[in-house]
Design a protein around this motif. Structure first.
Motif, mmCIF file in Angstrom:
data_model
loop_
_atom_site.group_PDB
_atom_site.id
_atom_site.type_symbol
_atom_site.label_atom_id
_atom_site.label_comp_id
_atom_site.label_asym_id
_atom_site.label_seq_id
_atom_site.Cartn_x
_atom_site.Cartn_y
_atom_site.Cartn_z
ATOM 1 N N GLU A 243 -13.408 -9.353 6.403
ATOM 2 C CA GLU A 243 -12.569 -9.244 5.197
ATOM 3 C C GLU A 243 -12.021 -7.815 5.037
ATOM 4 O O GLU A 243 -10.889 -7.626 4.593
ATOM 5 N N GLN A 244 -12.811 -6.826 5.395
ATOM 6 C CA GLN A 244 -12.319 -5.447 5.354
ATOM 7 C C GLN A 244 -11.146 -5.260 6.305
ATOM 8 O O GLN A 244 -10.148 -4.620 5.974
ATOM 9 N N ALA A 245 -11.277 -5.846 7.499
ATOM 10 C CA ALA A 245 -10.191 -5.747 8.481
ATOM 11 C C ALA A 245 -8.923 -6.417 7.947
ATOM 12 O O ALA A 245 -7.803 -5.919 8.140
ATOM 13 N N SER A 246 -9.104 -7.533 7.252
ATOM 14 C CA SER A 246 -7.947 -8.219 6.659
ATOM 15 C C SER A 246 -7.280 -7.343 5.597
ATOM 16 O O SER A 246 -6.040 -7.276 5.510
ATOM 17 N N LEU A 247 -8.104 -6.657 4.784
ATOM 18 C CA LEU A 247 -7.552 -5.751 3.780
ATOM 19 C C LEU A 247 -6.797 -4.593 4.432
ATOM 20 O O LEU A 247 -5.725 -4.189 3.966
ATOM 21 N N MET A 248 -7.359 -4.069 5.519
ATOM 22 C CA MET A 248 -6.693 -2.959 6.211
ATOM 23 C C MET A 248 -5.354 -3.412 6.800
ATOM 24 O O MET A 248 -4.373 -2.680 6.768
ATOM 25 N N ARG A 249 -5.344 -4.640 7.333
ATOM 26 C CA ARG A 249 -4.089 -5.156 7.873
ATOM 27 C C ARG A 249 -3.054 -5.333 6.757
ATOM 28 O O ARG A 249 -1.881 -4.954 6.913
ATOM 29 N N SER A 250 -3.458 -5.874 5.638
ATOM 30 C CA SER A 250 -2.540 -6.047 4.503
ATOM 31 C C SER A 250 -2.031 -4.697 4.001
ATOM 32 O O SER A 250 -0.846 -4.549 3.671
ATOM 33 N N ALA A 251 -2.945 -3.707 3.954
ATOM 34 C CA ALA A 251 -2.549 -2.373 3.511
ATOM 35 C C ALA A 251 -1.517 -1.775 4.464
ATOM 36 O O ALA A 251 -0.507 -1.198 4.034
ATOM 37 N N GLY A 252 -1.774 -1.900 5.784
ATOM 38 C CA GLY A 252 -0.845 -1.362 6.767
ATOM 39 C C GLY A 252 0.520 -2.024 6.695
ATOM 40 O O GLY A 252 1.569 -1.358 6.762
ATOM 41 N N GLU A 253 0.528 -3.348 6.552
ATOM 42 C CA GLU A 253 1.801 -4.076 6.457
ATOM 43 C C GLU A 253 2.554 -3.710 5.172
ATOM 44 O O GLU A 253 3.788 -3.594 5.167
ATOM 45 N N THR A 254 1.792 -3.537 4.090
ATOM 46 C CA THR A 254 2.420 -3.143 2.819
ATOM 47 C C THR A 254 3.076 -1.777 2.940
ATOM 48 O O THR A 254 4.205 -1.567 2.478
ATOM 49 N N LEU A 255 2.382 -0.844 3.576
ATOM 50 C CA LEU A 255 2.937 0.504 3.740
ATOM 51 C C LEU A 255 4.153 0.492 4.661
ATOM 52 O O LEU A 255 5.137 1.202 4.408
ATOM 53 N N MET A 256 4.084 -0.301 5.710
ATOM 54 C CA MET A 256 5.247 -0.390 6.602
ATOM 55 C C MET A 256 6.447 -0.965 5.852
ATOM 56 O O MET A 256 7.581 -0.514 6.021
ATOM 57 N N GLY A 257 6.185 -1.951 5.003
ATOM 58 C CA GLY A 257 7.273 -2.539 4.224
ATOM 59 C C GLY A 257 7.834 -1.605 3.175
ATOM 60 O O GLY A 257 9.004 -1.731 2.763
ATOM 61 N N SER A 258 7.014 -0.654 2.714
ATOM 62 C CA SER A 258 7.481 0.276 1.669
ATOM 63 C C SER A 258 8.352 1.406 2.214
ATOM 64 O O SER A 258 8.992 2.124 1.444
ATOM 65 N N GLN A 259 8.357 1.582 3.537
ATOM 66 C CA GLN A 259 9.094 2.705 4.117
ATOM 67 C C GLN A 259 10.600 2.616 3.849
ATOM 68 O O GLN A 259 11.255 3.636 3.616
ATOM 69 N N ALA A 260 11.125 1.402 3.874
ATOM 70 C CA ALA A 260 12.567 1.242 3.614
ATOM 71 C C ALA A 260 12.898 1.671 2.186
ATOM 72 O O ALA A 260 13.915 2.331 1.936
ATOM 73 N N GLY A 261 12.019 1.296 1.234
ATOM 74 C CA GLY A 261 12.244 1.692 -0.153
ATOM 75 C C GLY A 261 12.166 3.190 -0.339
ATOM 76 O O GLY A 261 12.974 3.782 -1.078
ATOM 77 N N MET A 262 11.210 3.842 0.327
ATOM 78 C CA MET A 262 11.098 5.293 0.234
ATOM 79 C C MET A 262 12.310 5.973 0.869
ATOM 80 O O MET A 262 12.807 6.986 0.358
#
Length: 335
Positions: A243-262
């Motif tokens: 479950e921790q690995a799943s959270l880390m994957r979600s966090a990484g994908e969220t950050l990658m998706g936020s780069q366009a907005g930044m």
């Protein structure tokens, strides 16, 4: 022919007037040589001070605009610097989080989570930047810090996710906390105003608005990604690596998706910076033009003033020499 001459009293008065006039001329030309300006401005403008007053008024107005331009430039540059730092954190961390989730081992996850926690603090601190006594990302509520400390956000999030049993549940709760209207981010974390900063006036018909606050979706998305990974460091699913690995994957994908907005925020600020630079150049050019016009009115000719000063000094020396010579004359010299 009968010769008419001055008596002693008349000659003395005439010499006194001459000396006084020469001294006045000496003071005048000395002032013009040292200051570079005409002493008698009334004569320089033929008694009409209207053009000079108009120039002075324009220069004062331009000076006030210059202050506003420098303030706007400081705010825009500080925003751009903050967004650049945040983007750097996001770019560095997103790949690390995805790698740790793929590896799935305790060490990789722990190191990445610690890194995320540190960067979460750094990003929140950047968003709480103040320029003097004004908060940069609080909108019109410039006296208030934009965000509460990262530690306080995570404390509230830990309480919110306490009953979650899967990474998907945690992600949904965190997403609601950060992104929903009336969620924890809006009611607790963000302390600024819903209204953006007032426009900065750059000229008579020119102004720019830096209408970005810490409530912007791109910023919230970035903080969400950082918070997801930071919760792992805070002990969420401490006994479940999957479950921790799943959270880390979600966090990484969220950050990658936020780069366009930044990147979009950086572009918006960059556009404002360009307009500020254009206004600064225009203001400088107009200031130079008015200062040149003023100089043409009040400035003296340095070569002419220096020449007249030399002539006046010579004239004064001659007057004193003749006066001293006449004062030594007596009847005994002719007997």
């Amino acid at each position: 022919m009968t010769a008419i001459s001055y008596g002693d009293m008349g000659a003395s008065l005439r010499n006194m007037r001459l000396i006084t006039q020469v001294k006045q001329d000496l003071d005048k030309y000395s002032y013009e040589v040292s200051s570079g300006q005409k002493q008698d401005l009334g004569a320089a403008v033929s008694g009409d001070f209207t053009p000079l007053a108009s120039i002075e008024r324009s220069l004062r107005t331009l000076e006030s605009y210059d202050v506003a331009i420098q303030e706007a430039n400081l705010f825009a540059t500080s925003m751009q610097t903050t967004f650049g730092a945040i983007s750097s954190h996001v770019a560095d961390l997103s790949s690390t989080l995805l790698t740790s989730s793929t590896n799935g081992d305790a060490t990789s996850i722990s190191v990445a989570a610690q890194d995320a926690r540190t960067r979460f603090d750094a990003v929140v601190s950047g968003l709480n930047t103040r320029i003097g006594d004004r908060s940069l990302f609080s909108g019109t509520a410039t006296s208030k810090t934009a965000l509460i400390p990262a530690e306080d956000m995570l404390t509230d999030l830990q309480t919110a996710v306490a009953g979650a049993t899967t990474a998907a549940d945690v992600e949904a709760i965190v997403d609601d906390w950060f992104m929903s209207a009336g969620g924890g981010y809006e009611t607790l974390a963000y302390q600024g105003s819903d209204n953006a900063l007032s426009p900065f006036s750059l000229g008579e018909n020119e102004s720019v608005r830096l209408g970005i606050t810490a409530k912007d979706d791109a910023i919230r998305q970035t903080l969400k990604g950082l918070a997801l990974a930071s919760l792992v460091e805070e002990g969420v699913f401490a006994s479940d690596l999957s479950e921790q690995a799943s959270l880390m994957r979600s966090a990484g994908e969220t950050l990658m998706g936020s780069q366009a907005g930044m990147a979009d925020l950086q572009a918006r600020v960059g556009t404002v910076e360009a307009r500020i630079e254009d206004a600064n150049l225009s203001n400088s050019s107009m200031t130079y033009a008015f200062e040149t016009a003023k100089s043409e009115i009040i400035s003296s000719d340095p070569y002419k003033a220096a020449s007249l000063l030399t002539q006046t000094e010579t004239q004064l020396e001659l007057v004193y020499t003749l006066t001293a010579h006449m004062s030594r004359l007596s009847l005994s010299d002719y007997i």
